[in-house]
Design a protein around this motif. Structure first.
Motif, PDB file in Angstrom:
ATOM      1  N   ASP A 117      38.512  51.723  28.505  1.00 13.23           N
ATOM      2  CA  ASP A 117      39.350  52.498  29.427  1.00 13.23           C
ATOM      3  C   ASP A 117      38.581  52.843  30.705  1.00 13.23           C
ATOM      4  OD1 ASP A 117      41.420  52.464  27.586  1.00 13.23           O
ATOM      5  OD2 ASP A 117      40.938  54.437  26.749  1.00 13.23           O
ATOM      6  N   ILE A 118      37.318  53.237  30.524  1.00 13.14           N
ATOM      7  CA  ILE A 118      36.476  53.569  31.683  1.00 13.14           C
ATOM      8  C   ILE A 118      36.293  52.340  32.561  1.00 13.14           C
ATOM      9  CG2 ILE A 118      34.145  54.255  32.395  1.00 13.14           C
ATOM     10  CD1 ILE A 118      34.057  55.973  29.785  1.00 13.14           C
ATOM     11  N   GLY A 119      36.036  51.199  31.915  1.00 16.40           N
ATOM     12  CA  GLY A 119      35.889  49.954  32.662  1.00 16.40           C
ATOM     13  C   GLY A 119      37.119  49.615  33.475  1.00 16.40           C
ATOM     14  N   GLU A 120      38.294  49.868  32.907  1.00 19.48           N
ATOM     15  CA  GLU A 120      39.545  49.567  33.617  1.00 19.48           C
ATOM     16  C   GLU A 120      39.722  50.470  34.831  1.00 19.48           C
ATOM     17  OE1 GLU A 120      42.395  49.949  30.498  1.00 19.48           O
ATOM     18  OE2 GLU A 120      42.040  47.913  29.726  1.00 19.48           O
ATOM     19  N   ILE A 121      39.302  51.724  34.705  1.00 16.19           N
ATOM     20  CA  ILE A 121      39.395  52.628  35.858  1.00 16.19           C
ATOM     21  C   ILE A 121      38.472  52.149  36.971  1.00 16.19           C
ATOM     22  CG2 ILE A 121      38.968  54.967  36.700  1.00 16.19           C
ATOM     23  CD1 ILE A 121      39.821  55.995  33.926  1.00 16.19           C
ATOM     24  N   TYR A 122      37.238  51.792  36.603  1.00 17.76           N
ATOM     25  CA  TYR A 122      36.311  51.272  37.614  1.00 17.76           C
ATOM     26  C   TYR A 122      36.838  49.977  38.237  1.00 17.76           C
ATOM     27  CZ  TYR A 122      32.484  54.596  36.854  1.00 17.76           C
ATOM     28  OH  TYR A 122      31.705  55.732  36.823  1.00 17.76           O
ATOM     29  N   GLU A 123      37.484  49.161  37.425  1.00 21.16           N
ATOM     30  CA  GLU A 123      38.072  47.921  37.956  1.00 21.16           C
ATOM     31  C   GLU A 123      39.136  48.254  39.000  1.00 21.16           C
ATOM     32  OE1 GLU A 123      40.354  43.855  36.414  1.00 21.16           O
ATOM     33  OE2 GLU A 123      40.079  45.543  35.045  1.00 21.16           O
ATOM     34  N   GLN A 126      37.794  49.061  42.196  1.00 25.37           N
ATOM     35  CA  GLN A 126      37.053  47.937  42.802  1.00 25.37           C
ATOM     36  C   GLN A 126      35.540  48.092  42.682  1.00 25.37           C
ATOM     37  OE1 GLN A 126      38.898  45.151  44.652  1.00 25.37           O
ATOM     38  NE2 GLN A 126      40.287  46.069  43.186  1.00 25.37           N
ATOM     39  N   ASP A 127      35.087  48.889  41.713  1.00 25.16           N
ATOM     40  CA  ASP A 127      33.659  49.021  41.456  1.00 25.16           C
ATOM     41  C   ASP A 127      33.321  48.076  40.297  1.00 25.16           C
ATOM     42  OD1 ASP A 127      31.065  49.721  40.822  1.00 25.16           O
ATOM     43  OD2 ASP A 127      31.378  51.870  41.087  1.00 25.16           O
ATOM     44  N   PHE A 128      33.121  46.802  40.626  1.00 24.34           N
ATOM     45  CA  PHE A 128      32.976  45.773  39.593  1.00 24.34           C
ATOM     46  C   PHE A 128      31.656  45.885  38.827  1.00 24.34           C
ATOM     47  CE2 PHE A 128      35.835  43.517  42.724  1.00 24.34           C
ATOM     48  CZ  PHE A 128      36.993  43.812  42.003  1.00 24.34           C
ATOM     49  N   GLU A 129      30.640  46.408  39.474  1.00 23.98           N
ATOM     50  CA  GLU A 129      29.361  46.564  38.778  1.00 23.98           C
ATOM     51  C   GLU A 129      29.490  47.572  37.636  1.00 23.98           C
ATOM     52  OE1 GLU A 129      24.672  47.424  39.884  1.00 23.98           O
ATOM     53  OE2 GLU A 129      26.140  47.122  41.488  1.00 23.98           O
ATOM     54  N   LYS A 130      30.120  48.712  37.911  1.00 23.31           N
ATOM     55  CA  LYS A 130      30.336  49.717  36.869  1.00 23.31           C
ATOM     56  C   LYS A 130      31.340  49.227  35.829  1.00 23.31           C
ATOM     57  CE  LYS A 130      27.871  53.473  37.547  1.00 23.31           C
ATOM     58  NZ  LYS A 130      27.008  54.018  36.467  1.00 23.31           N
ATOM     59  N   ALA A 131      32.374  48.530  36.298  1.00 22.84           N
ATOM     60  CA  ALA A 131      33.363  47.990  35.364  1.00 22.84           C
ATOM     61  C   ALA A 131      32.687  47.049  34.377  1.00 22.84           C
ATOM     62  CB  ALA A 131      34.460  47.260  36.136  1.00 22.84           C
ATOM     63  N   MET A 132      31.815  46.186  34.890  1.00 19.21           N
ATOM     64  CA  MET A 132      31.091  45.247  34.037  1.00 19.21           C
ATOM     65  C   MET A 132      30.244  45.993  33.011  1.00 19.21           C
ATOM     66  SD  MET A 132      28.663  42.065  35.198  1.00 19.21           S
ATOM     67  CE  MET A 132      27.418  43.114  35.972  1.00 19.21           C
ATOM     68  N   GLU A 133      29.569  47.042  33.459  1.00 20.48           N
ATOM     69  CA  GLU A 133      28.699  47.831  32.567  1.00 20.48           C
ATOM     70  C   GLU A 133      29.475  48.393  31.391  1.00 20.48           C
ATOM     71  OE1 GLU A 133      26.473  52.171  32.682  1.00 20.48           O
ATOM     72  OE2 GLU A 133      26.695  51.068  34.573  1.00 20.48           O
ATOM     73  N   PHE A 134      30.654  48.963  31.640  1.00 17.11           N
ATOM     74  CA  PHE A 134      31.387  49.626  30.561  1.00 17.11           C
ATOM     75  C   PHE A 134      32.157  48.635  29.685  1.00 17.11           C
ATOM     76  CE2 PHE A 134      30.300  53.338  33.024  1.00 17.11           C
ATOM     77  CZ  PHE A 134      30.043  54.267  32.033  1.00 17.11           C
ATOM     78  N   PHE A 135      32.629  47.533  30.255  1.00 17.87           N
ATOM     79  CA  PHE A 135      33.233  46.496  29.404  1.00 17.87           C
ATOM     80  C   PHE A 135      32.172  45.880  28.493  1.00 17.87           C
ATOM     81  CE2 PHE A 135      37.059  46.472  32.078  1.00 17.87           C
ATOM     82  CZ  PHE A 135      38.033  46.225  31.120  1.00 17.87           C
ATOM     83  N   GLU A 136      30.945  45.777  28.997  1.00 15.58           N
ATOM     84  CA  GLU A 136      29.863  45.231  28.171  1.00 15.58           C
ATOM     85  C   GLU A 136      29.546  46.188  27.023  1.00 15.58           C
ATOM     86  OE1 GLU A 136      26.195  42.304  29.165  1.00 15.58           O
ATOM     87  OE2 GLU A 136      26.599  43.916  30.594  1.00 15.58           O
ATOM     88  N   ARG A 137      29.518  47.477  27.314  1.00 14.52           N
ATOM     89  CA  ARG A 137      29.299  48.469  26.251  1.00 14.52           C
ATOM     90  C   ARG A 137      30.410  48.373  25.206  1.00 14.52           C
ATOM     91  NH1 ARG A 137      27.659  54.198  29.187  1.00 14.52           N
ATOM     92  NH2 ARG A 137      25.978  53.403  30.519  1.00 14.52           N
ATOM     93  N   ALA A 138      31.648  48.258  25.678  1.00 13.94           N
ATOM     94  CA  ALA A 138      32.780  48.151  24.753  1.00 13.94           C
ATOM     95  C   ALA A 138      32.648  46.908  23.889  1.00 13.94           C
ATOM     96  CB  ALA A 138      34.093  48.113  25.544  1.00 13.94           C
TER      97      ALA A 138
END
Length: 289
Positions: A117-123, A126-138
């Motif tokens: 969910d956090i990754g989707e918010i960052y997506e 448009q903060d793709f670096e943070k989105a990538m970080e949280f999707f990777e954690r998931a």
């Protein structure tokens, strides 16, 4: 709406009064938590999202005093849902708190869901670096819980963000890895050619046609049916146009493929990068002659 706001304020005032009072065995915190929830529900009915979110945070604080981390985490998730309507940053703050508590009590699949969910918010931000970080954690948490299908969905998002950030080797590794995992699965093997095309497009953006030629050989060994597909021909033709430094031919190859298999925004972005790189190379050589 004013009525709901007034009712919410009334419940909130009663909850705060309850917390200031005395009760045996912490019952006042249980009672206050219930009142804060009623306040939040009233605020939600009136669409007072900030006040609703604040009430849920106060509810979470009550549960933390009772050392009820699961209930506190759930209250933070409720707060995040309210804040999401008005403030991405406040929503993120609450979800991160929720994830930390779910991790502490071993609710790893729930923590994985909210990392996603956090990754989707960052997506969306448009903060793709943070989105990538949280999707990777998931993905890591889902994989640890053997929820592999959802883990791979998250990994594919990581590959997408990595390519957008021009971290092509990382994206290629993920696409190729998922292709290998899927090839012997009767339900997933039909997706393999799509993963291989995505990996190939990332190879093209790297600008190393020799590496792509080697990759294409490897892909055809992995999936013998790939060599006869439109997707394989597409990659072959792109490599040829790049080797010949022919921008027009590159454009024609893309147009022809798009007319038969509609290119999505992600593929279009990567192909445009490759085309612009080819154009720049062509101009550079023109300047030298």
């Amino acid at each position: 709406m004013a009525e709901h706001e007034a009712k919410g304020a009334e419940f909130e005032k009663a909850a705060e009064k309850k917390m200031r009072g005395w009760a045996f065995w912490g019952y006042k915190y249980d009672d206050a938590a219930d009142l804060f929830e009623k306040a939040a529900n009233s605020y939600k009915l009136g669409k007072f999202w900030e006040k609703a979110g604040s009430a849920y945070i106060k509810r979470a604080d009550c549960h933390l005093k009772l050392e009820s981390k699961h209930e506190a985490a759930s209250a933070y998730v409720d707060a995040a849902s309210c804040y999401k309507k008005i403030s991405a940053q406040d929503s993120l703050r609450c979800l991160i708190l929720a994830v930390n508590h779910f991790m502490e009590i071993g609710r790893l699949s729930t923590a994985a869901k909210h990392n996603k969910d956090i990754g989707e918010i960052y997506e969306n931000e448009q903060d793709f670096e943070k989105a990538m970080e949280f999707f990777e954690r998931a993905a890591d948490l889902y994989h640890g819980e053997e929820i592999n299908s959802t883990a791979n969905q998250c990994r594919l998002k990581v590959a997408q963000f990595a390519s957008q950030l021009e971290l092509y080797p990382k994206a290629i590794e993920i696409f190729e890895s998922i292709a290998k995992e899927s090839i012997n699965n009767s339900l997933l093997k039909y997706n393999v050619k799509g993963y291989l095309v995505n990996a190939g497009l990332c190879q093209i953006c790297r600008g190393d046609t020799m590496a792509l030629n080697n990759a294409l050989e490897k892909y055809q060994e992995l999936d013998p049916t790939f060599s006869g597909t439109r997707e394989c021909k597409f990659l072959d033709d792109l490599v040829l146009s790049i080797d010949e430094e022919d921008v027009e031919k590159f454009t024609d190859v893309v147009k022809e493929f798009d007319s038969l298999s509609r290119l999505d925004q992600w593929k279009t972005t990567l192909l445009l990068r490759a085309k612009n790189s080819l154009k720049a190379k062509e101009l550079e050589e023109d300047d030298l002659t």
